[in-house]
Design an enzyme around this catalytic site. Structure first.
Site, mmCIF file in Angstrom:
data_model
loop_
_atom_site.group_PDB
_atom_site.id
_atom_site.type_symbol
_atom_site.label_atom_id
_atom_site.label_comp_id
_atom_site.label_asym_id
_atom_site.label_seq_id
_atom_site.Cartn_x
_atom_site.Cartn_y
_atom_site.Cartn_z
ATOM 1 N N ASN A 1 32.474 67.446 40.978
ATOM 2 C CA ASN A 1 33.414 67.106 42.050
ATOM 3 C C ASN A 1 33.478 68.323 42.963
ATOM 4 O OD1 ASN A 1 35.518 66.348 43.699
ATOM 5 N ND2 ASN A 1 37.111 66.881 42.208
ATOM 6 N N LYS B 1 34.879 68.646 45.757
ATOM 7 C CA LYS B 1 36.112 68.727 46.574
ATOM 8 C C LYS B 1 35.723 68.893 48.045
ATOM 9 C CE LYS B 1 38.133 70.756 42.509
ATOM 10 N NZ LYS B 1 39.402 71.015 41.885
ATOM 11 N N HIS C 1 42.303 61.329 41.833
ATOM 12 C CA HIS C 1 42.263 62.749 41.445
ATOM 13 C C HIS C 1 43.659 63.343 41.671
ATOM 14 C CE1 HIS C 1 41.235 67.012 41.429
ATOM 15 N NE2 HIS C 1 40.145 66.658 40.755
ATOM 16 N N GLU D 1 44.579 65.985 42.940
ATOM 17 C CA GLU D 1 44.779 66.562 44.285
ATOM 18 C C GLU D 1 45.100 65.463 45.293
ATOM 19 O OE1 GLU D 1 41.083 68.755 44.465
ATOM 20 O OE2 GLU D 1 41.793 70.019 42.814
ATOM 21 N N GLU E 1 42.233 64.621 33.094
ATOM 22 C CA GLU E 1 42.237 65.957 33.685
ATOM 23 C C GLU E 1 43.647 66.534 33.679
ATOM 24 O OE1 GLU E 1 38.700 66.637 36.441
ATOM 25 O OE2 GLU E 1 40.280 65.750 37.654
ATOM 26 N N GLY F 1 40.867 74.018 37.943
ATOM 27 C CA GLY F 1 40.660 75.164 38.828
ATOM 28 C C GLY F 1 41.418 76.407 38.403
ATOM 29 N N SER G 1 38.325 72.964 34.191
ATOM 30 C CA SER G 1 37.631 74.215 33.853
ATOM 31 C C SER G 1 36.518 74.031 32.819
ATOM 32 C CB SER G 1 38.646 75.277 33.415
ATOM 33 O OG SER G 1 39.580 75.530 34.454
HETATM 34 C C1 PEP Z 1 38.121 68.867 39.195
HETATM 35 O O1 PEP Z 1 37.849 69.136 40.342
HETATM 36 O O2 PEP Z 1 38.362 67.696 38.875
HETATM 37 C C2 PEP Z 1 38.128 69.937 38.193
HETATM 38 C C3 PEP Z 1 38.317 69.643 36.935
HETATM 39 O O3 PEP Z 1 37.939 71.211 38.672
HETATM 40 P P1 PEP Z 1 37.560 72.508 37.783
HETATM 41 O O4 PEP Z 1 36.382 72.122 36.934
HETATM 42 O O5 PEP Z 1 37.221 73.562 38.789
HETATM 43 O O6 PEP Z 1 38.746 72.839 36.947
#
Ligand code: PEP
Length: 251
Positions: A9, A11, A95, A97, A167, A173, A213
């Site tokens: 992803n 973003k 998501h 975000e 998630e 992040g 992460s």
């Molecule tokens: C994400 O963007 O869904 C995500 C899990 O980001 P990261 O792997 O950077 O934590």
């Protein structure tokens, strides 16, 4: 058996040129799609470049969002119909975000899931709890509620074919990964939720990713867990070498 699915992803990162360069750097070292599905989710403005570069390779393409109507007076939105016509395979929806910064509700996410299916693509439906919710012991109930709402009105066949991404918001992040046991526990709860809403066969088919992460150093451990079928990966999906290590986790 469920085919593992590792989805990047990106973003709101990368331009079309960087997108093409990325695909050219990874395309010859991707696993067979029947062994591990490799997916990149890119911003809408990069999708054509991604599709062009990924043509004839084992890389599948995801949009990071879409609207729930096919067309009309919805300034600035992305049509699921056009995504499908372009050749997009998956759409990431819900998501955290999108929920946090753009006010997306469970109801929006349910409408988007239906629109994605109506246009012959598959949704990757995200759910996850905040740190406060985890500390208050509300995680299982919360994510199970998010997924129950997201799946309303979908058929068992549709649910068996889609992807759920668990998630935890506190792990996205932040460099803080849920332990593999924490991730497995919640992913198992989500599979049980699908079993209760549908049946055991559907629950045994739906693929459930962990996201938060994920990186080359922890992917193997997470993927060794019974119910975890893949990862939704932000930061570590942006660099070709690290994306290749992720998708080739079992090589
Ligand atoms: C994400 O963007 O869904 C995500 C899990 O980001 P990261 O792997 O950077 O934590």
């Amino acid at each position: 058996m469920r085919t593992p699915i590792i989805a990047g992803n990106w973003k709101m990162n990368k331009n079309p040129k960087e997108t093409t360069e990325f695909v050219n750097a990874v395309k010859d070292q991707l696993p067979e799609s029947s062994k591990v599905e490799s997916v990149i989710g890119a911003p809408a403005v990069d999708l054509q470049a991604l599709l062009d570069a990924a043509k004839g390779t084992n890389l599948k393409v995801a949009a990071e969002n879409c609207y729930f109507e096919d067309e009309g007076a919805f300034t600035g939105e992305t049509s699921p119909k056009v995504l499908s016509e372009m050749g997009v395979d998956y759409v990431i929806i819900g998501h955290s975000e999108r929920r946090q910064y753009f006010g997306e509700t469970d109801e929006d996410i349910n409408k988007k899931a239906k629109a994605v299916f109506a246009n012959n693509m598959l949704p990757i439906i995200c759910c996850g709890e905040t740190l406060d919710q985890r500390e208050a012991g509300q995680t299982n109930e919360w994510v199970s509620g998010q997924i129950t709402n997201a799946l309303k009105g979908l058929s068992a066949d549709q649910v068996a074919s889609l992807v759920i991404a668990y998630e935890p918001i506190w792990a996205i992040g932040t460099g803080k990964t849920a332990s593999s046991d924490q991730a497995q526990e919640v992913v198992h709860v989500l599979r049980e939720t699908v079993a209760k809403l549908y049946d055991q066969t559907t629950a045994s088919k739906v693929r459930i990713q962990y996201g938060g992460s994920v990186k080359p150093a922890n992917v193997k451990e997470l993927m060794s867990k019974e119910d975890i079928d893949g990862g939704l990966v932000g930061g570590a999906s942006m660099v070709p070498e690290s994306f290749l290590e992720l998708v080739n986790f079992n090589a």
